[in-house]
Design an enzyme around this catalytic site. Structure first.
Site, PDB file in Angstrom:
ATOM      1  CD  GLU A 159      -3.052  -0.941   2.133  1.00  0.00           C
ATOM      2  OE1 GLU A 159      -2.955   0.045   2.852  1.00  0.00           O
ATOM      3  OE2 GLU A 159      -4.134  -1.700   1.975  1.00  0.00           O
ATOM      4  CD  GLU A 374      -4.391  -5.731   3.913  1.00  0.00           C
ATOM      5  OE1 GLU A 374      -5.106  -4.888   4.086  1.00  0.00           O
ATOM      6  OE2 GLU A 374      -3.127  -5.410   4.007  1.00  0.00           O
TER       7      GLU A 374
END
Ligand code: BGP
Length: 467
Positions: A159, A374
């Site tokens: 991320e 995720e």
């Protein structure tokens, strides 16, 4: 009833800092979060889920419940306490033991090199805004590739998008700087260069296994699709959070449309970017060399045009309706749409996952392979009868997996799904109250308890059928 492919991975995700605890054990170096949590939040990374000692229990549970993949990150500061220089042998030993336990339990480790936890020495020296730290990262990655041949799946970064926005836009990540859009883009760019250099090193050295990157990709929709100003605001939001980084990943450059959007944003917010020819040279070298992209997907956002003063209020306590997100000249998040949201104001929209997967396949056809690295529901779980009846979580995961199955049916190459999180861990900016795990963790005793969702997931992993 939808089916997932036979070789599909049903994984669980974790991250070193959120799971391990033991922040000062066996020579681990500090990270910026240690002090930042103490100063700004109501919790710290101690004890977390004590994964440093409890990992055999978590991996045993994973095996028992059909989980055949785990996302783990290496804490850079356990290997190099200062981020470079002397190696901490105990840290190296810990990860060898952890990976051995994964293989013993037939749970394939997908290993991330950096999951938000730059060593403090490098963080206070500018983190990834400082180009010297790109080289420190590549040296650390190189060390890991050589040291851990037992790893078959590497991820450079987790991320890059939320790191830049958390550090320099909303300011709820250290160093807590707000509304500095130039720093956001520069951090994204420099981290992408660090990623590319690490991938190049991996390829040149012909190391074992595959290498990829994990991006958080919230889908962005116009609040009023018939209003061109909202449509433009949505494009800008998408450039800021998704497209800039995706272009760097798969084009090795920024498309004209992307760079126009960036220039427009900087014309309002000020600042200049340092983008060098040599950066694009290395980004281009690896753009077709990335074995997989990991998509982290939790929510979508609805955007309206906005020209007032920038304000972001982070809802960290789970007080529904308390968040504000509006950036001058870019846009504003609207919640008045027919979509449910959780207590932290995350808009729950499974179709957004389908749209995002299909967008990658169309805009970046050199993507090769996707894992959903995720996805999950943050919830204030209630522990009763030694378990948690988390039907809302089951419903959330089921609907998102249906979206994945639809994308596969429509031609996308998606090879696995990792629920966030395997067991409960603490949340960076929302504490221990926001739980996601298949296994409930009593943070005082560190006992684990399977939730209803764990039994559901087991049955799913055995049958590959979404029921
Ligand atoms: C992602 C991070 C994870 C995890 C997850 C849930 O951004 O990669 O580390 O924290 O989001 O987010 P949160 O903890 O803010 O609810």
């Amino acid at each position: 009833m939808k089916q997932l492919p036979n070789d599909f991975i049903f994984g669980g995700a974790t991250a070193a800092y959120q799971a391990e605890g033991a922040t000062r054990t066996d020579g681990k170096g500090l990270v910026a979060w240690d002090k930042y949590l103490e100063d700004n939040y109501w919790y710290t990374a101690e004890p977390a889920s004590d994964f440093y000692h409890k990992y055999p229990v978590d991996l045993q549970l994973a095996e028992e419940f059909g989980v055949n993949g785990i996302r783990i990150s290496i804490a850079w500061s356990r290997i190099f306490p200062k981020g470079y220089g002397e190696v901490n042998v105990k840290g190296v030993e810990f990860y060898h033991n952890l990976f051995a336990e994964c293989h013993k339990r037939h749970v394939e480790p997908f290993v991330t090199l950096h999951h938000f936890d730059t060593p403090e020495v490098l963080h206070s020296n500018g983190d990834f805004l400082n180009r010297e730290n790109i080289e420190h990262f590549v040296n650390y990655a190189a060390f890991c590739f050589k040291e851990f041949p037992e790893v078959n799946y590497w991820t450079t970064f987790n991320e890059i998008g939320p790191i830049g926005s958390g550090q320099y836009l909303s300011g709820h990540f250290p160093p807590g700087i707000q509304y500095d859009l130039a720093k956001v883009f520069q951090s994204h760019h420099n981290m992408m260069v660090a990623h590319a250099k690490a991938v190049k090193f991996f390829r040149d050295g012909q190391y074992n296994g595959e290498i990829g990157i994990v991006h958080s990709l919230p889908m962005k929709y116009p609040y009023n699709p018939d209003n061109p100003a909202d449509v433009r605001a949505t494009e800008l939001e998408d450039i800021l959070h998704n497209k800039f980084i995706l272009d760097a990943t798969y084009l090795g450059e920024y498309s004209d449309k992307t760079i126009d959007g960036v220039n427009y944003i900087l014309s309002i917010h000020g600042g200049e970017l340092d983008l060098r020819q040599e950066d694009f040279a290395v980004l281009k070298m690896v753009k077709d060399e990335i074995d997989f992209i990991g998509i982290n997907y939790y929510m979508s956002d609805w955007i309206s045009a906005f020209d007032g003063e920038t304000q972001i209020i982070h809802n960290g306590r789970g007080n529904k309706g308390s968040s504000v997100y509006q950036i001058k000249g870019i846009g504003k998040h609207e919640s008045d749409v027919e979509v449910p949201r959780n207590d932290w104001d995350w808009m729950i929209y499974p179709k957004g996952l389908y749209d995002q997967i299909m967008r990658i396949t169309k805009e970046y056809p050199n993507y090769k392979k996707i894992y959903i690295t995720e996805n999950g529901l943050g919830y204030k779980d209630e522990f009763v009868d030694g378990t948690v009846y988390d039907d809302a979580r089951i419903d959330y995961v089921k609907k998102h997996l249906e979206a994945v199955a639809d994308a596969i049916a429509d031609g996308a190459n998606v090879k696995g799904y990792f629920i966030w999180s395997l067991m409960d861990v603490f949340s960076w900016s929302n504490g221990y109250e926001k739980r996601y795990g298949l296994f409930y963790v009593n943070f005082e005793t560190q006992e684990r308890y399977p939730k209803k969702s764990a039994y559901w997931y087991k049955q799913l992993a055995e049958s590959h059928t979404i029921e």
